[in-house]
Design a protein around this motif. Sequence first.
Motif, mmCIF file in Angstrom:
data_model
loop_
_atom_site.group_PDB
_atom_site.id
_atom_site.type_symbol
_atom_site.label_atom_id
_atom_site.label_comp_id
_atom_site.label_asym_id
_atom_site.label_seq_id
_atom_site.Cartn_x
_atom_site.Cartn_y
_atom_site.Cartn_z
ATOM 1 N N GLY A 55 -9.279 -6.238 -6.425
ATOM 2 C CA GLY A 55 -9.082 -5.886 -5.022
ATOM 3 C C GLY A 55 -10.205 -6.329 -4.104
ATOM 4 N N TYR A 107 -3.017 -8.179 -0.431
ATOM 5 C CA TYR A 107 -3.716 -6.901 -0.586
ATOM 6 C C TYR A 107 -2.846 -5.904 -1.336
ATOM 7 N N SER A 163 -3.802 -1.884 -2.918
ATOM 8 C CA SER A 163 -4.875 -0.906 -3.073
ATOM 9 C C SER A 163 -5.551 -1.086 -4.431
ATOM 10 N N ASP A 205 -8.601 3.836 7.106
ATOM 11 C CA ASP A 205 -9.529 2.725 6.883
ATOM 12 C C ASP A 205 -8.930 1.669 5.950
ATOM 13 N N GLU A 206 -8.229 2.122 4.898
ATOM 14 C CA GLU A 206 -7.639 1.157 3.974
ATOM 15 C C GLU A 206 -6.472 0.430 4.613
ATOM 16 N N ILE A 224 0.847 -1.184 0.000
ATOM 17 C CA ILE A 224 0.000 0.000 0.000
ATOM 18 C C ILE A 224 0.888 1.241 0.000
ATOM 19 N N GLN A 274 -8.005 -2.241 6.643
ATOM 20 C CA GLN A 274 -8.527 -3.270 5.740
ATOM 21 C C GLN A 274 -7.397 -4.158 5.218
ATOM 22 N N ALA A 275 -6.273 -3.534 4.862
ATOM 23 C CA ALA A 275 -5.142 -4.297 4.339
ATOM 24 C C ALA A 275 -4.582 -5.236 5.396
ATOM 25 N N THR A 320 -2.135 6.271 1.989
ATOM 26 C CA THR A 320 -3.435 5.604 2.050
ATOM 27 C C THR A 320 -4.214 6.044 3.279
ATOM 28 N N SER A 321 -5.510 5.869 3.249
ATOM 29 C CA SER A 321 -6.361 6.272 4.374
ATOM 30 C C SER A 321 -6.234 5.287 5.529
#
Length: 221
Positions: free
Chosen positions: A169, A126, A128, A111-112, A104, A115-116, A108-109
């Motif tokens: 993704g 993972y 993005s 939240d991401e 990533i 998630q990753a 990146t945010s």
Amino acid sequence: MTNKMRVAVIDDHPLYRSGVVYTLESQPDIEVIAQGTSASDALHVASALSPDVLILDVNVPGGGPSCLTQLTTHCPMVKVLILGKTGEGAEVCDALRNGASGYILKGTSPDELVQAVRGLGRGEGYVSPALAAKLLAQSGPSQPSSEMQDRLIHLSGREAQILSILGSGLSNREIGDKLDLSEKTIKHYVTGILQKLKVRNRVEAAILASEHVPQQPTLHS
């Protein structure tokens, strides 16, 4: 909460590393068990503590790429999530082919990022979605080698269909929703795909497919 995901963060920028740690520690299912600033820290933490996920800055002092190779060799059970600045195609592909389970960008945010990390903890790779789409567009289909043809021909129709979706993704659950199959069933198919293609993770499989599969396969039983 018991059985939290155990994560280590290796980055030599204190402010950024603190933000990553804060983001992860705010999640009820994640525990940051170690931090570090160098490749040697990453190797020590991985061997001594065996975190579920190790987040590694690709430019960490001591050499991120060489550190990744050593982690893959000596600590194969530790899932490595690479943090990069530019997302250059060659850098991403090299990281994935050298054993990283995810990649990533540092912008990146939160939240991401979460998630990753959760994806890697579930055994999924993972990248993005936007970055994955860029890689797939850059690589483009080419004539498969005889060795690759031998691998691809052993995929069932359902496996070929799922392979064509991996690059978007989507998680196993999202793929299952798309195909009206359970998450457990998708996980079983993905495991079979990785074994048949002889790749380490789902993102590597998606990139490989983009290089050798000219169009989305039509489903057959």
